[in-house]
Write an enzyme that holds these catalytic residues in place. Structure first.
Site, short mmCIF file in Angstrom:
data_model
loop_
_atom_site.label_atom_id
_atom_site.label_comp_id
_atom_site.label_asym_id
_atom_site.label_seq_id
_atom_site.Cartn_x
_atom_site.Cartn_y
_atom_site.Cartn_z
N GLY A 195 1.02 -1.23 -0.02
CA GLY A 195 0.15 -0.06 -0.03
C GLY A 195 1.06 1.06 -0.03
N GLY B 161 2.73 7.30 -0.46
CA GLY B 161 3.31 8.42 -0.69
C GLY B 161 4.21 8.97 0.18
N GLY B 162 4.22 8.20 1.24
CA GLY B 162 4.88 8.57 2.83
C GLY B 162 6.14 7.72 2.63
N VAL B 163 7.00 7.97 3.63
CA VAL B 163 8.17 7.56 3.88
C VAL B 163 8.00 5.92 4.33
CG1 VAL B 163 8.77 8.28 6.35
CG2 VAL B 163 10.62 7.71 4.85
N SER C 104 5.80 3.52 3.79
CA SER C 104 5.46 2.77 2.64
C SER C 104 6.48 2.47 1.84
CB SER C 104 4.22 2.97 2.05
OG SER C 104 4.31 4.38 1.48
N MET D 48 -4.05 3.77 -3.09
CA MET D 48 -5.60 4.15 -2.90
C MET D 48 -6.10 5.44 -2.99
SD MET D 48 -5.99 1.34 0.25
CE MET D 48 -4.38 1.96 1.13
N CYS E 257 -11.26 2.66 8.95
CA CYS E 257 -10.58 2.59 7.62
C CYS E 257 -9.68 1.33 7.26
CB CYS E 257 -9.83 4.02 7.21
SG CYS E 257 -8.93 3.75 5.91
N GLY F 155 2.89 0.18 5.64
CA GLY F 155 3.90 0.79 6.49
C GLY F 155 3.39 1.06 7.87
N CYS G 104 -8.07 11.70 7.36
CA CYS G 104 -7.61 12.12 5.81
C CYS G 104 -8.39 13.12 5.07
CB CYS G 104 -7.31 10.81 4.99
SG CYS G 104 -8.61 9.70 4.94
#
Length: 372
Positions: free
Chosen positions: A16, A19-21, A23, A42, A107, A132, A205
């Site tokens: 998954g 866009g973060g560190v 993952s 996603m 979620c 992550g 989010c």
């Protein structure tokens, strides 16, 4: 940096990619371990055309850049309809009922480890999925799989994952759960991943950078009412009970009261029938303290759960210190939990998550508070 000997050649993992560190490094570590890795981004919320609250486009761009750097494929999927039906409508219903829900937990239950896993299975032919999250998985010799707290106690996210089933845990990999956060950032920097210094996402989010009250007010009509002391004295007004949670101190608008001591005011209760917010002074006001609680909607990772009368640890909110407690089943769906010492600001609608040492056993939803 020492290389990791590949041990899982051929097994396909869908990561998954947020866009973060976390993952980003998860994907890299799995490649190092010999897995066949692909990413899946996603989109869970359809933002308005004219706003910039949601950073989905920027996150997708970062996820694509990381996948390009690692040389892996990135798929995208839109789960906005599933998110609305299974997470957002629950979020609104709970607030409408005067409770304080945790949409991140829902979620994880409905989207990240259900819809995502089904898509990875049916469309991408995955052996495993990976996220992550800062948790660990332990495979026991008897064939069972347990979920453990992450090594980084400050980042441990097992509280948010207690609704996972034994089967979901067995199909999921959590590479960064074995690391401290600073180690994750160091790996990302060493590998030249653009997410190495990206700020961690915080908050809900679908709200993004908007004020919570502004967002909630667009979906639920505000119902102003009185703010009272426990003795019944009216000392102000509120714009809606849904905007307040137990233990809240800021944003009450009742500072500088006559004939009051210098202790700050806290939300200590809500009277839903009268639409009254009840406040008291001091973070250990008697109305703010609970000696226990009832917990329903129980879910145990291994299906069986702890035995009746056992003495274990519970968290009633994220990053809380473990609270020693004793459990008694009132029926198979409800627990009566008695704390060793009184606890402040236990909040109906939030999750209670139980632990036996490192092992996350599962949990449920806080229903009623026990006082005195």
């Amino acid at each position: 940096m020492t290389s990791i000997e590949p041990t899982h050649t051929g097994k396909k993992v869908i990561v998954g990619m947020s866009g973060g560190v976390d993952s980003s490094v998860s994907a890299y570590l799995l490649m190092q371990q010999g897995y066949q890795v692909e990413g899946l981004f996603m989109k869970n919320w359809e933002e308005d055309d004219n706003n910039e609250y949601c950073a989905a486009a920027e996150d997708l761009k970062d996820a694509q850049a990381v996948c390009d750097k690692l040389g892996i494929k990135l798929h995208t999927v839109n789960f906005a309809a599933e998110y609305w039906d299974n997470v957002f409508e629950y979020f609104l219903a709970e607030y409408k009922a005067g409770r304080t829900p945790n949409p991140d937990i829902m979620c994880n239950k409905e989207i990240k480890f259900k819809a995502f896993l089904e898509f990875a299975d049916e469309i991408l032919d995955a052996d495993y999925i990976a996220m992550g999250h800062y948790v660990r998985r332990r495979d026991n010799t008897d064939g069972s799989t347990q979920m453990l707290r992450g090594v980084d106690g400050n980042k441990d996210q097992s509280y948010f994952l207690y609704t996972l089933s034994h089967e979901q845990v067995a199909r999921s990999l959590f590479p960064v759960g074995e690391l401290e956060k600073h180690e994750v950032r160091e790996i990302a920097k060493e590998m030249g991943l653009i997410t190495h210094d990206k700020k961690d996402s915080t908050g809900i989010c679908f709200i993004g950078e908007r004020k919570f009250t502004e967002f909630l007010g667009t979906y639920l009509p505000a119902q102003p009412g009185n703010i009272e002391t426990p003795e019944g004295e009216v000392i102000g007004t509120h714009q809606g009970l849904m905007y307040h949670t137990l233990g809240q101190r800021k944003g009450l608008g009742i500072g500088g009261m006559k004939n009051s001591n210098d202790d700050p005011w806290y939300v200590v209760d809500k009277d839903l029938e009268r639409n009254v917010l009840i406040v008291g002074q001091g973070g250990h006001h008697p109305r703010l303290m609970s000696t226990g609680m009832t917990v329903n909607q129980l879910h145990w990772v291994d299906r069986t759960g702890p035995i009746d009368g056992c003495h274990i640890a519970v968290k009633t909110r994220y990053r809380q210190q473990d609270v020693p407690c004793t459990l008694t089943y009132t029926d198979e769906h409800t627990l009566r939990v008695v704390f060793d010492e009184p606890v402040a600001a236990v909040t109906p609608g939030q999750s209670a998550v139980f632990y036996d040492g490192e092992v996350c056993l599962g949990g449920g939803i806080i229903d009623q508070l026990i006082r005195g």
